[in-house]
Design a protein around this motif. Structure first.
Motif, short mmCIF file in Angstrom:
data_model
loop_
_atom_site.label_atom_id
_atom_site.label_comp_id
_atom_site.label_asym_id
_atom_site.label_seq_id
_atom_site.Cartn_x
_atom_site.Cartn_y
_atom_site.Cartn_z
N UNK A 1 49.04 54.90 42.00
CA UNK A 1 48.67 54.46 43.34
C UNK A 1 49.76 53.52 43.82
N UNK A 2 50.25 53.79 45.03
CA UNK A 2 51.28 52.93 45.60
C UNK A 2 50.71 52.27 46.84
N UNK A 3 51.56 51.66 47.61
CA UNK A 3 51.12 50.97 48.81
C UNK A 3 50.59 51.89 49.89
N UNK A 4 51.02 53.18 49.88
CA UNK A 4 50.58 54.06 50.95
C UNK A 4 49.97 55.38 50.50
N UNK A 5 49.94 55.66 49.18
CA UNK A 5 49.39 56.93 48.70
C UNK A 5 48.89 56.82 47.27
N UNK A 6 48.04 57.78 46.91
CA UNK A 6 47.51 57.88 45.55
C UNK A 6 47.75 59.30 45.05
N UNK A 7 47.99 59.42 43.76
CA UNK A 7 48.14 60.74 43.15
C UNK A 7 46.91 61.01 42.29
N UNK A 8 46.29 62.17 42.52
CA UNK A 8 45.13 62.60 41.75
C UNK A 8 45.54 63.81 40.92
N UNK A 9 45.31 63.72 39.61
CA UNK A 9 45.63 64.82 38.72
C UNK A 9 44.39 65.66 38.50
N UNK B 1 22.54 44.45 43.73
CA UNK B 1 22.95 45.48 42.77
C UNK B 1 24.47 45.58 42.74
N UNK B 2 24.95 46.46 41.86
CA UNK B 2 26.38 46.77 41.79
C UNK B 2 26.64 47.97 42.70
N UNK B 3 27.90 48.30 42.95
CA UNK B 3 28.22 49.48 43.76
C UNK B 3 27.82 50.80 43.08
N UNK B 4 27.62 50.79 41.77
CA UNK B 4 27.21 52.00 41.07
C UNK B 4 28.37 52.83 40.56
N UNK B 5 28.02 53.85 39.78
CA UNK B 5 29.04 54.69 39.17
C UNK B 5 29.75 55.60 40.16
N UNK B 6 29.09 55.95 41.25
CA UNK B 6 29.71 56.85 42.24
C UNK B 6 30.25 56.07 43.44
N UNK B 7 30.63 54.84 43.18
CA UNK B 7 31.12 53.93 44.20
C UNK B 7 32.27 54.51 45.00
N UNK B 8 32.36 54.08 46.23
CA UNK B 8 33.49 54.46 47.08
C UNK B 8 34.74 53.71 46.63
N UNK C 1 41.66 49.31 45.03
CA UNK C 1 40.60 50.08 44.37
C UNK C 1 41.20 51.18 43.49
N UNK C 2 42.16 51.93 44.04
CA UNK C 2 42.75 53.03 43.28
C UNK C 2 43.53 52.52 42.07
N UNK C 3 44.22 51.39 42.23
CA UNK C 3 44.92 50.79 41.09
C UNK C 3 43.93 50.33 40.03
N UNK C 4 42.86 49.69 40.47
CA UNK C 4 41.85 49.17 39.54
C UNK C 4 41.21 50.29 38.72
N UNK C 5 40.97 51.43 39.35
CA UNK C 5 40.27 52.51 38.68
C UNK C 5 41.20 53.64 38.23
N UNK C 6 42.49 53.34 38.06
CA UNK C 6 43.44 54.34 37.56
C UNK C 6 42.91 54.90 36.24
N UNK C 7 42.97 56.22 36.11
CA UNK C 7 42.48 56.88 34.90
C UNK C 7 41.02 57.29 35.00
N UNK C 8 40.36 56.93 36.08
CA UNK C 8 38.94 57.27 36.27
C UNK C 8 38.81 58.58 37.04
N UNK C 9 37.71 59.31 36.80
CA UNK C 9 37.48 60.54 37.55
C UNK C 9 37.12 60.23 39.00
N UNK C 10 37.62 61.04 39.92
CA UNK C 10 37.43 60.78 41.34
C UNK C 10 37.30 62.09 42.10
N UNK C 11 36.61 62.04 43.23
CA UNK C 11 36.57 63.15 44.18
C UNK C 11 37.07 62.59 45.50
N UNK C 12 38.11 63.21 46.05
CA UNK C 12 38.71 62.74 47.30
C UNK C 12 38.63 63.86 48.34
N UNK C 13 38.09 63.54 49.50
CA UNK C 13 38.10 64.45 50.65
C UNK C 13 39.16 63.89 51.59
#
Length: 159
Positions: free
Chosen positions: A131-139, A89-96, A102-114
Motif C-alpha cells: 500500500x502506498x500513498x495513492x494505491x494498494x496492490x491486492x494479490x 462494539x468493534x468494527x468486526x471481522x468484515x470491517x471496511x 487501513x491498508x498498511x495496517x491490514x497488509x497480508x489480510x484477506x480483502x474484497x475490493x470493489x
C-alpha cells in the motif's frame, strides 16, 4: 404519575447530537481508542447511542466494556441525555478498509475490493499486498491488481 416522553426536533436535536458526539470523541481520545463509527438516535426515553471503537492492537470484549463504562459516566456527568441505551462494539471481522493507513495496517489480510475501472465496476478478492500513498496492490487468483484509492467504491476485510 407517568414520566413524560421527550422528543427532540430541529436545531435542538442537532445541537444535542453534536454534544453527544463530542463526549464520545473526547472519551475515545482520553482512553486511547480511535472512533470508527458513532450514531445517535434521539427518541426520548428510547434514545440509542451506538459506538464502534478501534485501536492498533485490536478491540477485545474488555475494551468495549471499559469504553462503555467510561462513556456512560461521561454522558451522565454531562447530563445532556436523561435516558438512553448504549451499544459499544468493534468494527468486526468484515470491517471496511478505506485509507492508506487501513491498508498498511491490514497488509497480508484477506480483502474484497470493489472498484471503478473506466466505465466498468470490477471487484477483486485476495490478500492486501503493498500500500502506498495513492494505491494498494491486492494479490488474487488472477495475479496482482493495483488499485488507486480514488477508484475504490468499497473495500472490506474478507475473513
Amino acid at each position: 404519575m407517568a414520566t413524560p416522553t421527550l422528543f427532540y426536533y430541529g436545531q435542538g436535536a442537532v445541537q444535542l447530537k453534536e454534544a453527544i458526539h463530542k463526549v464520545i470523541g473526547d472519551t475515545a481520545e482520553r482512553l486511547g481508542y480511535r472512533l470508527y463509527e458513532a450514531g445517535v438516535l434521539l427518541k426520548g426515553a428510547n434514545s440509542k447511542i451506538v459506538v464502534k471503537i478501534d485501536c492498533r492492537a485490536g478491540v477485545t470484549h474488555l475494551d468495549c466494556e471499559r469504553f462503555s463504562k467510561e462513556l456512560s459516566a461521561a454522558l451522565d456527568e454531562a447530563g445532556i441525555l436523561p435516558n438512553y441505551s448504549l451499544e459499544v462494539s468493534s468494527p468486526g471481522l468484515d470491517r471496511a478498509v478505506s485509507t492508506a493507513d487501513d491498508f498498511l495496517r491490514f497488509a497480508g489480510s484477506p480483502v474484497k475490493v470493489v472498484y471503478q475501472d473506466g466505465d466498468d465496476r470490477k471487484f477483486v478478492k485476495g490478500v492486501i499486498g503493498t500500500a502506498s500513498g495513492d494505491a494498494v496492490t491486492v494479490s488474487g487468483e488472477r495475479g496482482d491488481v493495483t488499485i488507486r484509492y480514488d477508484a475504490i467504491v468499497s473495500a472490506n476485510l474478507d475473513y
